[in-house]
Design a protein around this motif. Structure first.
Motif, short mmCIF file in Angstrom:
data_model
loop_
_atom_site.label_atom_id
_atom_site.label_comp_id
_atom_site.label_asym_id
_atom_site.label_seq_id
_atom_site.Cartn_x
_atom_site.Cartn_y
_atom_site.Cartn_z
N PHE A 257 -18.94 -4.35 -4.46
CA PHE A 257 -18.42 -5.63 -4.00
C PHE A 257 -18.70 -5.80 -2.51
N ARG A 258 -19.16 -6.99 -2.12
CA ARG A 258 -19.51 -7.24 -0.74
C ARG A 258 -18.66 -8.32 -0.08
N ARG A 259 -18.10 -9.24 -0.83
CA ARG A 259 -17.20 -10.25 -0.28
C ARG A 259 -15.87 -10.13 -1.01
N ILE A 260 -14.85 -9.75 -0.27
CA ILE A 260 -13.55 -9.42 -0.86
C ILE A 260 -12.50 -10.35 -0.27
N TYR A 261 -11.84 -11.09 -1.14
CA TYR A 261 -10.87 -12.11 -0.74
C TYR A 261 -9.47 -11.62 -1.10
N SER A 262 -8.64 -11.37 -0.12
CA SER A 262 -7.26 -10.97 -0.38
C SER A 262 -6.40 -12.20 -0.55
N MET A 263 -5.86 -12.37 -1.76
CA MET A 263 -4.93 -13.45 -2.05
C MET A 263 -3.49 -12.96 -1.98
N ALA A 264 -3.30 -11.71 -1.60
CA ALA A 264 -1.98 -11.11 -1.57
C ALA A 264 -1.23 -11.54 -0.31
N GLY A 265 0.02 -11.09 -0.19
CA GLY A 265 0.89 -11.60 0.85
C GLY A 265 0.99 -10.75 2.10
N PRO A 266 2.12 -10.88 2.80
CA PRO A 266 2.27 -10.27 4.13
C PRO A 266 2.17 -8.75 4.14
N ARG A 267 2.66 -8.07 3.10
CA ARG A 267 2.61 -6.61 3.11
C ARG A 267 1.17 -6.11 2.93
N VAL A 268 0.40 -6.79 2.08
CA VAL A 268 -0.99 -6.38 1.91
C VAL A 268 -1.79 -6.70 3.17
N LEU A 269 -1.49 -7.82 3.81
CA LEU A 269 -2.17 -8.12 5.08
C LEU A 269 -1.89 -7.02 6.10
N HIS A 270 -0.66 -6.52 6.13
CA HIS A 270 -0.33 -5.41 7.02
C HIS A 270 -1.17 -4.19 6.69
N THR A 271 -1.32 -3.90 5.40
CA THR A 271 -2.13 -2.76 4.97
C THR A 271 -3.57 -2.88 5.46
N LEU A 272 -4.13 -4.08 5.37
CA LEU A 272 -5.51 -4.29 5.77
C LEU A 272 -5.66 -4.23 7.30
#
Length: 284
Positions: A199-214
């Protein structure tokens, strides 16, 4: 029918742009041509920073109807059209099973988005992005996952996940990615695993906790943010980030800014993109 337009404020020069196709044209790659995944996310926020507020009848947080709108939703779908894989949290799947999710997984089958399906086909992409579910306890509705047949489905877990639960998940046909040395998924391990899967383009649709992880592992590259011009208030809400303070604050450079003056009843919104700066660019 008049074609919806927005005003480009940055970068100059100022110009009027068509809303449809706005995010299909954005470059998504690394300036130094690195062959690694490009990771992006998207939120819509009120002026006072609310991305979710307490549902008036149900004991859960949900996207505020006061700031969600069809023009932002169009761009949400365009970002999904660009993706090879979508990241969601297990809670999204639980909401999907309960019928409380904002919508089905993109790309939507609504005829107004038929051009996005055509776009993916013309790009030689699969009909739908793959789905990547982040889970800690494997408390996911497996029966619901069995009904998702239009795309590959991956389950990302930490190494310490319960092995009996893992075997049960694998029996449903899920492809399991180990992305963390402990109980939870780690950002770098996740993106490395997805890169190794092609995978080369990865779109996170998850919320604030996953954004923190990233952001904690600095594997996010771009934040797409719709600023809707309303103030909501309230005592129970989500904002962009949830978790411990980042060891190093994440600094962003503005990539683009568009003004949409007619989102709803003369209330406008900004469509902004922010690119994560290298860690040595952060202010101390």
């Amino acid at each position: 029918m008049t074609t919806p337009t927005v005003l480009q404020l940055y970068p100059p020069p100022h110009r009027e742009c068509a809303l449809e196709g706005l995010y299909l044209e954005h470059p998504m790659g690394h300036p130094d041509q690195r062959d690694e995944p490009f990771v992006y996310t998207n939120f819509v926020s009120s002026l006072d920073g609310r991305i979710a507020v307490e549902h008036p009848r149900e004991r859960r947080l949900a996207a505020p109807k006061a700031i969600t709108n069809a023009r932002d939703w169009r761009l949400f779908q365009e970002l999904a059209a660009r993706a090879d894989a979508l990241i969601v949290s297990a809670s999204f799947l639980r909401n999907l099973a309960a019928g409380t999710a904002q919508d089905k997984l993109p790309l939507s089958d609504d005829p107004i988005f038929a051009d996005l399906h055509d776009w993916r086909r013309n790009q030689g992409m699969t009909p739908q992005p793959a789905l990547v579910i982040l889970s800690r306890s494997l408390d996911v509705p497996l029966a619901e996952l069995g009904r998702i047949t239009d795309r590959p489905v991956y389950l990302a877990v930490g190494q310490r996940v319960d092995q009996q639960d893992l075997k049960a998940a694998e029996k449903t046909g899920l492809r399991v990615l180990t992305a963390g040395s402990g109980d939870t998924v780690e950002g770098k391990a996740l993106i490395d695993a997805l890169g190794n899967a092609g995978f080369r383009r990865i779109y996170s649709m998850a919320g604030p906790r996953v954004l923190h992880t990233l952001l904690r592992d600095r594997v996010l590259h771009r934040l797409y943010l719709t600023h809707f011009h309303r103030v909501l208030g309230g005592r129970s809400f989500d904002t962009l980030l949830e978790g411990d303070p980042l060891a190093t604050p994440a600094s962003f450079a503005v990539g683009s800014l568009y003004y949409d003056p007619v989102a709803e009843k003369d209330v406008g919104q900004f469509f902004a993109t922010y690119d994560l700066l290298p860690e040595d660019s952060d202010l101390r």
